[in-house]
Motif scaffolding. Structure first.
Motif, PDB file in Angstrom:
ATOM      1  N   ASN A 429       1.214  -1.409  -0.134  1.00  0.00           N
ATOM      2  CA  ASN A 429       0.133  -0.269   0.305  1.00  0.00           C
ATOM      3  C   ASN A 429       0.958   0.995  -0.612  1.00  0.00           C
ATOM      4  O   ASN A 429       0.414   2.546  -0.183  1.00  0.00           O
ATOM      5  CB  ASN A 429      -1.111  -0.211   1.020  1.00  0.00           C
ATOM      6  CG  ASN A 429      -1.683  -0.950   1.570  1.00  0.00           C
ATOM      7  OD1 ASN A 429      -3.102  -0.555   0.808  1.00  0.00           O
ATOM      8  ND2 ASN A 429      -1.568  -2.394   1.046  1.00  0.00           N
ATOM      9  N   ALA A 430       2.150   1.289  -0.553  1.00  0.00           N
ATOM     10  CA  ALA A 430       2.913   1.879   0.001  1.00  0.00           C
ATOM     11  C   ALA A 430       3.121   3.547  -1.146  1.00  0.00           C
ATOM     12  O   ALA A 430       2.798   2.392  -2.416  1.00  0.00           O
ATOM     13  CB  ALA A 430       4.393   1.993   0.040  1.00  0.00           C
ATOM     14  N   PRO A 431       3.126   4.524  -1.013  1.00  0.00           N
ATOM     15  CA  PRO A 431       3.102   5.224  -2.645  1.00  0.00           C
ATOM     16  C   PRO A 431       4.019   4.746  -3.510  1.00  0.00           C
ATOM     17  O   PRO A 431       5.016   4.888  -2.984  1.00  0.00           O
ATOM     18  CB  PRO A 431       2.687   6.732  -1.415  1.00  0.00           C
ATOM     19  CG  PRO A 431       2.987   6.556  -0.423  1.00  0.00           C
ATOM     20  CD  PRO A 431       3.187   4.988   0.305  1.00  0.00           C
ATOM     21  N   GLU A 432       4.048   4.668  -4.975  1.00  0.00           N
ATOM     22  CA  GLU A 432       5.013   4.692  -5.653  1.00  0.00           C
ATOM     23  C   GLU A 432       5.974   6.367  -5.899  1.00  0.00           C
ATOM     24  O   GLU A 432       6.862   5.470  -6.008  1.00  0.00           O
ATOM     25  CB  GLU A 432       4.111   4.452  -6.751  1.00  0.00           C
ATOM     26  CG  GLU A 432       3.267   3.201  -7.228  1.00  0.00           C
ATOM     27  CD  GLU A 432       2.431   2.908  -7.901  1.00  0.00           C
ATOM     28  OE1 GLU A 432       3.116   3.415  -9.127  1.00  0.00           O
ATOM     29  OE2 GLU A 432       1.913   1.986  -8.244  1.00  0.00           O
ATOM     30  N   ASN A 433       5.422   7.332  -5.348  1.00  0.00           N
ATOM     31  CA  ASN A 433       6.206   8.484  -5.764  1.00  0.00           C
ATOM     32  C   ASN A 433       7.558   8.738  -4.257  1.00  0.00           C
ATOM     33  O   ASN A 433       6.530   8.058  -3.360  1.00  0.00           O
ATOM     34  CB  ASN A 433       5.680   9.344  -6.170  1.00  0.00           C
ATOM     35  CG  ASN A 433       6.317  10.624  -5.790  1.00  0.00           C
ATOM     36  OD1 ASN A 433       7.150  10.834  -5.718  1.00  0.00           O
ATOM     37  ND2 ASN A 433       5.647  12.014  -5.779  1.00  0.00           N
TER      38      ASN A 433
END
Length: 493
Positions: A429-433
């Motif tokens: 669920n971590a942001p890709e950016n």
């Protein structure tokens, strides 16, 4: 056999030698927990000093877990077969030497090796220490009190490890490695004088060498696979094949144990409902707490910008509550029984985890974080000693080491497996950016906290069956009693 020199006084009071014996065992448990928590805060300094990559730093933690979790079954049975006192003292000496080595090495691989050796030695001191208690203190109020003090020392060591690490790392990370050495040495010297001598078990079947090999290898591979899975991928061929190999070895282990005249684990012990609930309770209880602490540490340090010491102090109320309850929980267990306290403890933990879901980027500690810490501390104080009492009650003296090793295996494997699961959920669920907003990062933590809550809820539901079984047993007693006897049963409940 227990030495008559350390039996309680006729009025039930503990003699100075009995207190000294318990303190030696508590020191080893304190060190095991202390060593787990202290190293985490020191990792950035270790990496900078020794030039280690992130994956190498992970093995400074994982190496300890691998040695500890992989050899607990063997450690527990070795205590029964070779003598609990002998196994405990030798392993404690190895722990002291490995601590000294870890503080003076200048090589990453040597540091990781010292951590593995420390974990290996803890895999022998933990079940040996627990079985010394259960064979020294008779089942009932005396043992309940001793186990309450013993287990809360572990929780205190874990909490104090965070504080000590924050202070010592400011001077040098090597001090965090060296600190356990003199404590272990003192405990060893005192233990040589005070620990009771025990007879070795001399079964007709001798040693279960195939079972020891299969049990140890399967636990080592299971812990190794779980630790590595978040890095190499849960669906990777390596992970899938490793889990398949673990399943094959465990099936072979069960087949060997069923036929062995002197098994590493007597499978019949798992026919007991309270025993199974204690093992599953330990698995989910510790697994949920380790995952919770991991996420909360990231939240406080990475998102709130708190220092390592500030973070440790935020956890301190939970640890302090556990420590202050050490001498009182035994009496509570005597009065209410383990089943009720385990359920209540799990309920408090679940409530605390649910409340923590309210966190934001600007929390008021007293209103948002402190209630969870107090609930978690209360749950820990009630549940962990009760699980130890429930697992060891009703077990023959010659099998106490085996059951102690099994319980500690549930604790370590539960922590490793569920921490890996929580880490995988957060990573997914971590942001890709890489430059994502703090709010986006916080949102990626919430599914992990939800998983932590669900793990604890599963433990609550499992342990609730113990209350139902207890009521059914009491109903049978009442049905078979005379009216006057039935009245006494109901009033006592």
């Amino acid at each position: 056999m227990t030495s008559p020199l350390i039996t309680p006084a006729s009025d039930g009071r503990w003699t100075p030698r009995l207190w000294g014996t318990l303190l030696v065992l508590c020191a080893a448990m304190f060190l095991d927990a202390l060593d787990v928590s202290m190293v985490g805060v020191a990792l950035p300094s270790i990496g900078a000093d020794l030039g280690l990559s992130t994956s190498a730093l992970q093995w400074i933690v994982s190496g300890y877990i691998l040695g500890y979790g992989g050899l607990l079954l063997l450690g527990g049975r070795a205590a029964d077969l070779l003598g609990r006192r002998q196994v405990f003292l030798v392993a404690l000496g190895v722990f002291a030497l490995a601590s000294l080595l870890g503080g003076i090495v200048d090589s990453g691989p040597l540091l990781i090796a010292s951590r593995f050796i420390k974990g290996l030695s803890a895999a022998f001191t933990a079940p040996a220490g627990l079985s010394i208690i259960t064979t020294t203190f008779p089942e009932g109020p005396l043992r309940n009190r001793a186990l309450a003090i013993y287990t809360t020392c572990g929780a205190t060591g874990y909490s104090m490890g965070l504080v000590f690490s924050g202070l010592l790392t400011e001077a040098s990370w090597r001090l965090t490695m060296l600190l356990p050495a003199p404590i272990a040495l003192i405990a060893l010297l005192v233990g040589l004088k005070l620990l009771p001598r025990s007879e070795r078990e001399r079964g007709e079947g001798g040693y279960d060498i195939p079972g020891a090999i299969l049990g140890t290898a399967s636990m080592l591979l299971l812990v190794f696979t779980v630790v590595e899975a978040p890095e190499v991928g849960w669906a990777s061929a390596r992970t899938v094949l490793s889990f398949a190999a673990v399943a094959v070895m465990l099936a072979a282990f069960v087949a060997v144990e069923r036929r062995s005249p002197s098994p590493l684990i007597r499978l019949g012990v798992l026919r007991s409902g309270p025993q199974v609930r204690a093992q599953l309770g330990a698995l989910t209880f510790v697994g949920s707490y380790i995952g919770f602490q991991f996420l909360v540490t990231l939240y406080m340090q990475q998102l709130l910008g708190w220092s390592a010491l500030h973070t440790a102090l935020a956890f301190l109320p939970a640890g302090a509550l556990v420590a202050l309850s050490a001498t009182k929980v035994g009496a509570v267990i005597d009065r209410f029984g383990t089943a009720r306290l385990i359920v209540l403890g799990f309920a408090l933990m679940v409530t605390g985890y649910v409340l923590f879901l309210r966190i934001d980027l600007d929390p008021v500690y007293a209103a948002v974080i402190l209630p969870t810490m107090l609930l978690v501390g209360s749950g820990f104080a009630l549940t962990f000693p009760s699980l130890n009492v429930q697992a060891t009650n009703g077990v023959d003296e010659h099998e106490q080491g085996m059951v102690s090793g099994l319980l500690n295996t549930s604790v370590q494997v539960g922590g490793a497996i569920f921490l890996a699961v929580v880490t995988a959920v957060v990573t997914a669920n971590a942001p890709e950016n890489a430059g994502a907003s703090p709010q986006a990062v916080l949102d990626s933590y919430r599914p992990g906290l939800t998983v932590v809550t669900l793990i604890a809820l599963a433990g609550l539901l499992i342990t609730l069956t113990g209350l139902r079984t207890r009521r059914e047993q009491q109903s049978v007693v009442v049905a078979k009693s005379t009216p006057r006897e039935a009245e006494r049963v109901v009033v006592r409940d």
